[in-house]
Design a protein around this motif. Structure first.
Motif, PDB file in Angstrom:
ATOM      1  N   TRP A 124      -3.908  -5.744  -3.427  1.00 55.87           N
ATOM      2  CA  TRP A 124      -3.082  -5.271  -4.526  1.00 55.87           C
ATOM      3  C   TRP A 124      -3.179  -3.760  -4.693  1.00 55.87           C
ATOM      4  O   TRP A 124      -2.189  -3.071  -4.907  1.00 55.87           O
ATOM      5  CB  TRP A 124      -3.510  -5.947  -5.830  1.00 55.87           C
ATOM      6  CG  TRP A 124      -3.002  -7.321  -5.934  1.00 55.87           C
ATOM      7  CD1 TRP A 124      -3.673  -8.468  -5.704  1.00 55.87           C
ATOM      8  CD2 TRP A 124      -1.655  -7.696  -6.263  1.00 55.87           C
ATOM      9  NE1 TRP A 124      -2.849  -9.535  -5.877  1.00 55.87           N
ATOM     10  CE2 TRP A 124      -1.611  -9.105  -6.213  1.00 55.87           C
ATOM     11  CE3 TRP A 124      -0.512  -6.987  -6.589  1.00 55.87           C
ATOM     12  CZ2 TRP A 124      -0.456  -9.808  -6.491  1.00 55.87           C
ATOM     13  CZ3 TRP A 124       0.647  -7.699  -6.857  1.00 55.87           C
ATOM     14  CH2 TRP A 124       0.659  -9.084  -6.811  1.00 55.87           C
ATOM     15  N   PHE A 162      -1.331  -2.098  -2.019  1.00 54.35           N
ATOM     16  CA  PHE A 162       0.109  -2.204  -2.246  1.00 54.35           C
ATOM     17  C   PHE A 162       0.556  -1.177  -3.270  1.00 54.35           C
ATOM     18  O   PHE A 162       1.546  -0.473  -3.081  1.00 54.35           O
ATOM     19  CB  PHE A 162       0.428  -3.621  -2.722  1.00 54.35           C
ATOM     20  CG  PHE A 162       1.833  -3.772  -3.245  1.00 54.35           C
ATOM     21  CD1 PHE A 162       2.066  -3.891  -4.598  1.00 54.35           C
ATOM     22  CD2 PHE A 162       2.907  -3.792  -2.376  1.00 54.35           C
ATOM     23  CE1 PHE A 162       3.355  -4.032  -5.083  1.00 54.35           C
ATOM     24  CE2 PHE A 162       4.208  -3.931  -2.858  1.00 54.35           C
ATOM     25  CZ  PHE A 162       4.427  -4.047  -4.218  1.00 54.35           C
ATOM     26  N   ALA A 194       6.486  -8.779  -5.302  1.00 53.23           N
ATOM     27  CA  ALA A 194       5.048  -8.881  -5.077  1.00 53.23           C
ATOM     28  C   ALA A 194       4.429  -9.944  -5.968  1.00 53.23           C
ATOM     29  O   ALA A 194       3.533 -10.668  -5.551  1.00 53.23           O
ATOM     30  CB  ALA A 194       4.385  -7.525  -5.339  1.00 53.23           C
ATOM     31  N   THR A 233       2.775  -8.650  -0.060  1.00 55.48           N
ATOM     32  CA  THR A 233       1.866  -7.509  -0.068  1.00 55.48           C
ATOM     33  C   THR A 233       1.082  -7.442   1.231  1.00 55.48           C
ATOM     34  O   THR A 233       0.858  -6.374   1.779  1.00 55.48           O
ATOM     35  CB  THR A 233       0.867  -7.623  -1.232  1.00 55.48           C
ATOM     36  OG1 THR A 233       0.239  -8.898  -1.136  1.00 55.48           O
ATOM     37  CG2 THR A 233       1.560  -7.498  -2.553  1.00 55.48           C
TER      38      THR A 233
END
Lengths: 654, 331, 330
Positions: free
Chosen positions: C19, C22, C319, C326
């Motif tokens: 995350w 991303f 996402a 991702t």
């Protein structure tokens, strides 16, 4: 190659969509060429006495603010409109192609840069780019052409690079590079021909869009400038007098629409022609009817509860005369399963072995009542724990199957929903069929994950499928089947996609479950060795039929069907004689769409004679539960180059 | 006929920290005119090693040698490639838009047609010579010569693999790499391709690297066997020796002579275990036995062990085999 | 995914988290794209051949006036200096002055922007509200080759609707509902009734495209292996469609929806011109025709940034919905 191209285009023209779109397009193009030659004078004749008149016999669509005939102006405007549209499309396609092919031509670094630029440009809508370019290049025809052309380029580049990338990853491109073919030649010779068709389709559609976009720009006054006129300009002029004189706007509007549609529909027709869908053939009783020959019994109509009091003699699964069919090309039905009968008793492990085209996977799906329209399933008998599965499942039947019938599919990567967590997917079964709350169901799911030896089950239950390895996913799949209390596990090639060591773990797990709860197993595989090790009984399928049914322990010693023996001989093992060629079965497996008359294996069988080629041998029980379908089941086979220690083809062996 | 050598070859994907080392300092030799079978499961790096040999993947460390000379995979068109490859998937290894004959002809190096072809062309060189050569190659792989004008879509999987072999041979290679060439074929057809490959290898005295996950098939074809695990070679030796008397616990596991340790997490190539990469799954490792911490701490070397087995507890080449009991610890 | 060993420092543990990676990557792309838009808007004027001031003021304007204007607009400075001034002004919210009206560009935009946003958002809501149920229902009804006639009717209708350019729809609607039937006002922004036609004109085409794509995507999803698994679990049909098929079909459609929204933003240009809607669309066309380049520059910038914002929202939505995206990107 030429004949294939011709057949595609011929096919396109034969569909109603293709024919009408082609005709329309031809008419438009003809008009573009001829109209100015024929009607230039009339379109330009100024007649100040008849300004802004409505439709009349002399002026079919009326006149404009200078008394010119609108109808003829619209016709003559065809040429300019089409020319500009085609020109801007050509610019867009060419620039797009170059940008899209850049990663292939320029190498990784430069290619990534170009891709990044295209990515940014693609994010912006075409009209915005067109306006920006229109500002730079100036208002007017030249500016508008460049503007629309360059605005089309990014999406075309993106399309090209996607298509090119998908082809460039394939083995034949790698092979060409290994041979030493240069980059440019690879692009021209290998990649472009394989992406040509979608590109042409999109170029045609882009031409239609360019036409409409140009009309839009001219409509706004940013495109073609007076005294030249195209459809957009006429539309813009006409809009001002839409109350008084609606036809002045509507006629050019409709013509623009029709021409744009002609391009779009033609492109779509080509796309359809490239990807043909099979025609629907009717099943013997209609495509949605899965009824067997027997009418519905009264007892079924009341939704009787499944009799779960275990009758140890009643088979868990009883199948008789199973047939599965699909509509094939040109409307002829294809029957990959042509009459399969077998039973599975409580706790028994039965294996089904076959190669491609044998129909083994479809048998598994049919038995699990998972075949959907347009496929159909027919059977004289298809019962699971006494429940008839041939009709649409009732609610009680669904519940029964959901808790006692477990399926394991071949590809663990795609068999789980990628956007849901594993625990939730398992829990769903308990929530739906056993009335559990979410918490209860999740607890049971974690317990089941532990039961299939997935380490750190609590943490893993909250993970997504892509975070599991292949073997773990397959075990989770088995765990999902264990959420209820299964009486039967149907596993369709469960270990084909897994490594050998993981394969053993999964098979070992299945074995443990069977032993612990007396669960029956139906294992489908192309690997006769695996089936021989795991199962008690083996069904050998060929061309949609069972050709032999025998105990697994007797595979090597008492197999009678020539195909079974040839299959056993053809598989190398650790004792295969390395100095002799491997045994082969000449010919190829049967294509389900082309099943020959008589015994399907006759073409490849050393024992085949005329009788075999004419009459299909029935599956005959020899009284001890062993069945074989062969006219020469007990004959001695001639010596074939054999692999291994004398088993198999060289005789019945001991 | 040439010797293919890998000298400390390393292949990496992705960045330095989060990347993946698919092949980690592998040294291997394919002796001239012999077949080396390369066995391993998914994530072992065997396919990556093959791709590095033909230049499809750049090598991050070490060298690939042909007859002792480092290979430079130039991208210059027309340069003769002495290592050719046959791929696994028969359905994507041939260009669907080119006839079989065109695909094969593309591989023929310019200006080097067979003697027969040269003798039979009088005035019309080039095209006729090509056609003759293509026919000869098709015959070599036991396909009728008229198949040259057919498109791959009209052939079966086994036939396509034979065309792929013919194409590889057209380039006059010294070394052929066969990457899982029968894995996608039906069992009854597998034998045809394997027989053909073996036959051609012996006749033409090619050096071959034969990759497969199927031990029985590898045994049938190969003279030597190398076993790979997570990017390293863990055992290497003559085929029968390795299979009848495996020295590395992983080889034994592959041969179903031992079981995997229960509940072992599968190997993650992105985060390989410390020390010996196999230790979490090893049946004679620290998970199962005491006093084996060295497996967690230090990478084993192959030096001095039988079959070059990369295991701390493999036998030395000079030690006498114990009739029973654990193998003597190595130093 | 094996957990990261405990002795790895926190920063690199964070960096390993998909995350975080991303977010960093996306932010980076946003910054670069923003810079590109700003620079493109800046360069736009300087790429115009000839003298923009002269073009705006006309061929007959006196030379002193032209020169004074040039000086006032800072056009005599070297290019890089103009760029620096431009960036500096942007950060303080100034976007120059209109050459025609003399008003600050930011004021012009501020006046006009709400009208355009209302229109775009309204059309988007309409398009989604219409296409999602229709697309889904059609997919369920026509799966497996059922109901061929309905499929044909749906496909042809949506193709035609999608192909009609928005301004033509606008003209047609105006003719039908205003001129002939007189149900709604012809032009201008006023009461609720005046919103009907513009929103319809803007949203009908995108709705048709979305419905069609959603149907195709849903049909594709219905063929997927995990739907077969869901059926093997003997779940109710409705649950299979809503819980398993729809979320996966949506992820594929969201990207397209984002593109359509960006297209809507541009479509307002044409539709506003038909309905004399007092938004940015009308303004930009008038400004281009009048060669009022500072205004054009400002509006292009606003449009560009709007598109980037839409793309960002789409990426975040994707996402959240599809955890694989991702990973796939890295």
């Amino acid at each position: 190659m030429a004949s294939r191209l011709r057949s595609t285009w011929g096919g396109v023209l034969r569909t109603p969509l293709g024919a009408s779109a082609a005709t329309l397009l031809a008419a438009v193009l003809l008009l573009a060429v001829l109209a100015p030659l024929l009607w230039f004078e009339r379109a330009d004749t100024v007649d100040t006495a008849n300004i802004l008149q409505g439709p009349s016999s002399t002026h079919w669509a009326g006149t404009d603010s200078l008394g010119r005939d609108i109808f003829y102006r619209v016709l003559v405007a065809t040429r300019l409109s089409i020319q500009l549209a085609l020109l801007s499309t050509a610019i867009g396609v060419l620039v797009g192609l170059l940008l899209g092919a850049a990663p292939q031509l320029l190498g990784a670094r430069a290619g990534r840069f170009v891709t990044a630029v295209v990515d940014i440009a693609v994010a912006f809508p075409g009209l915005l780019l067109a306006l920006t370019f229109a500002v730079i290049f100036g208002v007017g025809t030249r500016g508008a052409v460049l503007a629309i052309g360059l605005a089309t380029a990014p999406s075309f580049a993106r399309l090209t690079s996607t298509l090119v990338a998908s082809v460039a990853g394939r083995d034949f491109v790698a092979a060409a590079r290994i041979i030493g073919v240069g980059r440019v030649r690879v692009l021209l010779r290998h990649i472009l021909p394989n992406v040509g068709e979608p590109l042409v389709v999109n170029a045609t559609i882009a031409a239609g869009s360019a036409l409409l976009a140009f009309a839009g720009l001219s409509f706004l006054g940013l495109g073609v400038q007076a005294p030249a006129y195209d459809w957009g300009r006429l539309l813009g002029d006409g809009l001002n007098s839409i109350y008084v004189h609606p036809l002045a706007a509507l006629v050019p509007g409709v013509v623009v629409l029709v021409a744009g549609l002609a391009f779009n529909l033609f492109g779509e027709a080509i796309a359809k022609g490239i990807a043909r869908t099979p025609d629907i053939a009717m099943a013997p009783d209609g495509p949605r009817d899965r009824r067997g020959r027997r009418p519905m019994r009264a007892a079924d109509a009341t939704g009787a509860q499944a009799d779960l009091t275990e009758d140890p003699d009643r088979p868990v699964l009883a199948v008789e005369g199973l047939r599965v069919g699909f509509p094939g090309p040109a409307g002829v039905a294809v029957e990959p399963v042509r009459g399969v009968s077998f039973t599975i008793r409580r706790g028994e492990a039965v294996g089904v072995v076959g190669e491609s085209g044998s129909g083994k996977s479809l048998t598994a799906l049919a038995v699990a009542a998972l075949i959907e329209s347009p496929g159909w399933v027919q059977a004289e008998r298809l019962e699971f724990l006494g429940e008839d599965l041939r009709d649409t499942l009732s609610r009680t039947q669904r519940q029964l199957l959901g808790t006692t019938f477990a399926m394991v599919f071949q590809d663990p990567t795609t068999s789980f929903n990628p956007t849901q967590r594993i625990g939730r997917q398992l829990a769903e079964v308990a929530q739906e069929h056993q009335g559990n709350t979410h918490a209860q169901a999740m607890a049971r799911a974690m317990d089941r994950l532990r039961a299939v030896r997935i380490p750190a089950a609590q943490r893993r239950a909250h993970q997504f499928p892509h975070e599991f390895s292949g073997g773990m996913r397959q075990r989770a799949m088995i765990g999902m089947g264990l959420m209820g209390a299964p009486r039967l596990i149907v596993a369709d090639e469960p270990t084909t996609a897994l490594d050998v060591t993981v394969q053993r773990q999964v098979l070992g797990l299945l074995d443990r479950i069977r032993a612990a709860d007396d669960v029956a197993l139906l294992l489908i595989s192309h690997d006769i060795t695996v089936v021989g090790e795991v199962c008690e009984r083996v069904l050998v399928m060929y061309a949609g039929r069972i050709v032999e049914d025998l105990p697994a322990a007797e595979l090597r010693t008492r197999a009678r069907h020539p195909y079974t023996r040839a299959l056993l001989a053809a598989v190398p093992d650790m004792k295969t004689d390395r100095d002799r060629p491997l045994a082969v079965i000449p010919g190829r497996p049967v294509d389900p769409a082309n099943v020959p008359a008589g015994c399907a294996f006759a073409a490849r069988c050393p024992l085949a004679d005329d009788h075999c080629r004419q009459a299909d041998p029935p599956l005959v029980d020899d009284g001890s539960g062993r069945r074989v379908a062969c006219w020469h089941a007990d004959a001695m086979l001639p010596a074939i180059p054999v692999a291994g220690d004398g088993r198999g083809a060289g005789g019945r062996g001991e | 006929m040439s010797e293919l050598g890998f000298e400390d070859v390393t292949v990496r994907f992705g960045g330095r920290r989060r990347g993946l080392t698919a092949v980690d300092r592998v040294s291997l030799t394919v002796p001239s005119g012999h077949v080396v079978g390369l066995v391993g499961e998914s994530g072992s790096g065997k396919s990556t090693l093959a791709r590095a040999a033909v230049g499809l993947t750049p090598v991050a460390g070490g060298r690939v040698l042909l007859d002792g000379q480092p290979l430079r995979h130039s991208l210059r068109a027309g340069s003769r490639r002495r290592i050719q490859m046959v791929f696994q998937d028969p359905y994507s290894s041939l260009d669907p838009r080119m006839t079989v004959g065109a695909s094969i002809a593309e591989a023929i190096p310019r200006g080097s047609f067979s003697k027969l072809a040269r003798e039979t062309t009088h005035s019309r060189a080039g095209l006729t010579a090509r056609r003759t050569e293509v026919s000869e190659l098709l015959e070599l792989v036991e396909l009728p010569a008229d198949r040259a004008d057919v498109y791959p879509g009209q052939l079966s999987g086994g036939q396509r693999q034979r065309v792929a072999i013919a194409r590889a041979l057209a380039a006059r290679p010294d070394v052929i790499i066969a990457d899982e060439i029968t894995s996608a074929l039906d069992v009854s057809i597998q034998g045809t391709v394997l027989n053909l490959v073996r036959d051609l290898q012996r006749r033409l005295r090619l050096s071959m690297l034969f990759i497969s996950h199927n031990l029985a098939v590898v045994r049938y074809v190969s003279d030597y066997i190398a076993v790979m695990y997570l990017g390293r070679i863990v055992e290497y030796g003559p085929a029968d020796d390795v299979l009848l008397d495996p020295q590395h616990p992983y080889t034994r596991e592959l041969l179903a002579l031992t079981r995997t340790v229960e509940d072992a997490e599968p190997a993650d190539p992105h985060h390989p275990p410390t020390g010996c990469r196999y230790h979490p799954r090893c049946s004679i490792g620290p998970v199962v036995l005491d006093g084996r911490d060295i497996c967690r701490d230090a990478e084993p070397t192959a030096a001095g062990h039988r079959h070059g087995a990369a295991c701390h507890f493999a036998e030395n080449t000079t030690s006498i085999k114990e009739p029973t009991g654990d193998p003597t610890p190595a130093h | 995914m094996t957990s990261v060993p405990a002795n790895v420092p926190l920063f690199s543990a964070m960096a390993d988290n998909a995350w975080v990676r991303f977010a960093v990557r996306r932010l980076g792309r946003l910054l670069v794209s923003t810079w590109v838009v700003i620079t493109a808007a800046f360069l736009m004027i300087h790429l115009i051949p000839g003298d923009p001031v002269r073009a705006a003021l006309g061929a007959t304007a006196p030379l002193e006036l032209v020169n004074a204007r040039r000086e006032a607009l800072g056009l005599n400075d070297p290019l890089w200096l103009q760029y620096v001034h431009y960036l500096r002004d942007l950060f303080t919210g100034q976007m120059g002055t209109s050459m025609i009206s003399g008003l600050p560009v930011s004021q012009v935009i501020g006046d006009r922007l709400p009208a355009t946003v209302e229109l775009a958002v309204g059309a988007f809501v309409f398009a989604i509200g219409l296409s999602v149920p229709v697309g889904l229902t059609m997919a369920v009804l026509t799966r497996g080759g059922r109901r061929r006639r309905a499929e044909l009717a749906f496909t042809s209708t949506s193709v035609v609707l999608a192909a009609i350019p928005q301004f033509l729809v606008a003209v047609g609607l105006v003719y039908l509902f205003s001129v002939q039937l007189g149900w709604v006002p012809v032009a201008g922004r006023g009461g609720l009734g005046s919103y009907v036609l513009p929103v319809l004109a803007l949203g009908l085409g995108p709705a048709a495209v979305l419905a069609r794509i959603l149907r195709v995507e849903t049909l594709g999803v219905l063929q997927a292996d995990y739907i077969r698994t869901a059926r093997a679990k003997r779940l109710r049909q409705r649950r299979i469609y809503l819980r398993h098929a729809l979320p996966n079909a949506l992820t594929a459609t969201i990207t397209l929806a984002g593109l359509l929204l960006s297209g809507l933003v541009a479509g307002t240009v044409l539709v506003e011109n038909v309905f004399a809607w007092p938004g940015l669309g009308m303004t930009i066309v008038q400004s281009i025709l009048a060669k009022d380049y500072p205004v054009v520059q400002g509006i292009v910038l606003v449009y560009g940034l709007g598109v980037l914002l839409v793309n960002l929202v789409v990426d975040i939505a994707l996402a959240l919905l599809d955890p694989r995206s991702t990973i796939r990107e890295s």
